[in-house]
Design a protein around this motif. Structure first.
Motif, PDB file in Angstrom:
ATOM      1  N   LEU A  59       1.616  -1.200  -0.001  1.00  0.00           N
ATOM      2  CA  LEU A  59      -0.180  -0.318  -0.279  1.00  0.00           C
ATOM      3  C   LEU A  59       0.837   1.317  -0.461  1.00  0.00           C
ATOM      4  O   LEU A  59       0.625   2.146  -0.485  1.00  0.00           O
ATOM      5  CB  LEU A  59      -0.877   0.826   1.084  1.00  0.00           C
ATOM      6  N   PHE A 101       2.810   1.577  -3.129  1.00  0.00           N
ATOM      7  CA  PHE A 101       2.084   1.956  -4.199  1.00  0.00           C
ATOM      8  C   PHE A 101       1.173   2.630  -4.471  1.00  0.00           C
ATOM      9  O   PHE A 101       0.358   3.184  -5.853  1.00  0.00           O
ATOM     10  CB  PHE A 101       1.540   0.196  -5.532  1.00  0.00           C
ATOM     11  N   ARG A 102       0.666   3.393  -3.473  1.00  0.00           N
ATOM     12  CA  ARG A 102       0.174   4.504  -3.077  1.00  0.00           C
ATOM     13  C   ARG A 102       0.886   5.744  -2.242  1.00  0.00           C
ATOM     14  O   ARG A 102       2.090   5.568  -1.973  1.00  0.00           O
ATOM     15  CB  ARG A 102      -1.357   4.315  -2.197  1.00  0.00           C
ATOM     16  N   ASN A 103       0.184   7.139  -2.096  1.00  0.00           N
ATOM     17  CA  ASN A 103       0.320   7.829  -1.306  1.00  0.00           C
ATOM     18  C   ASN A 103       0.825   7.469  -0.163  1.00  0.00           C
ATOM     19  O   ASN A 103       0.931   5.992   0.702  1.00  0.00           O
ATOM     20  CB  ASN A 103      -0.372   9.069  -1.299  1.00  0.00           C
ATOM     21  N   TRP A 104       1.829   8.028   1.203  1.00  0.00           N
ATOM     22  CA  TRP A 104       2.227   8.742   1.985  1.00  0.00           C
ATOM     23  C   TRP A 104       1.295   8.585   3.076  1.00  0.00           C
ATOM     24  O   TRP A 104       0.635   9.071   2.678  1.00  0.00           O
ATOM     25  CB  TRP A 104       3.759   9.926   2.306  1.00  0.00           C
ATOM     26  N   ASN A 105       1.067   7.261   4.322  1.00  0.00           N
ATOM     27  CA  ASN A 105       0.133   7.257   5.081  1.00  0.00           C
ATOM     28  C   ASN A 105       0.985   7.073   6.525  1.00  0.00           C
ATOM     29  O   ASN A 105       1.382   5.705   6.688  1.00  0.00           O
ATOM     30  CB  ASN A 105      -1.264   6.515   4.759  1.00  0.00           C
TER      31      ASN A 105
END
Length: 182
Positions: free
Chosen positions: A81, A84-88
């Protein structure tokens, strides 16, 4: 710029990440034991056979493997996650906690073999082989995400302290209070 500010919300998510990781890990040990036909007792930081239950060596290994497998999957899902997605930063806590938990368990093998250490011994490859592989794999995930998002040392230090303190409280509560969950 990635959000790396340590807030009360971040600390609360840290507490949640540690509790979730520990409880799901132990629950899977317990559920595996039950599915194999053995009554067992689940505490915050451990699962043990109920009185009179004596799992076979192979069943002990299957039960030992189930918790780390779920913890590795947790780390892998969060890694994917974040990759391949944005920082969280809140999600990152679940990856870091998975690494910390398995690293700490690996160190505990010096005192008493657990999970990966028991499996390694059973397979005849040395007590520390699987713990090093599992911790190394999770560390690589943490490292890669840390590099990708340029995580600063203060953020990493606070994350480590939050996870370490909450984990220590869980472990000590289990040792001194022995709270039976299931």
């Amino acid at each position: 710029m990635t959000g790396q500010k340590i807030t009360l919300k971040y600390v609360l998510y840290g507490i949640l990440a540690v509790f979730f990781t520990w409880i799901i890990h132990e629950f899977v040990h317990w559920a595996t034991s039950q599915l194999l036909g053995y009554e067992s007792i689940m505490r915050i930081n451990g699962v043990s056979p109920a009185d009179g239950e004596n799992p076979s060596n192979l069943d002990k290994i299957i039960i030992s493997a189930s918790g780390p497998i779920v913890t590795i999957l947790q780390g892998l899902i969060v890694f994917i996650l974040l990759e391949f997605r944005n920082w969280n930063k809140y999600l990152y806590l679940f990856l870091f906690t998975a690494f910390y938990m398995r690293f700490l368990a690996g160190l505990m093998n010096f005192l008493n073999p657990n999970d990966e250490g028991r499996i390694s011994s059973f397979l005849g490859i040395g007590t520390f082989t699987l713990p090093i592989i599992v911790s190394g794999l999770l560390f690589l995930m943490v490292y890669k995400i840390s590099k990708k998002y340029d995580l600063k040392w203060k953020f990493q230090l606070w994350t480590t302290l939050i996870v370490m303190v909450v984990s220590s409280i869980l472990i000590l509560a289990d040792q001194f209070l022995g709270i039976k969950i299931l």
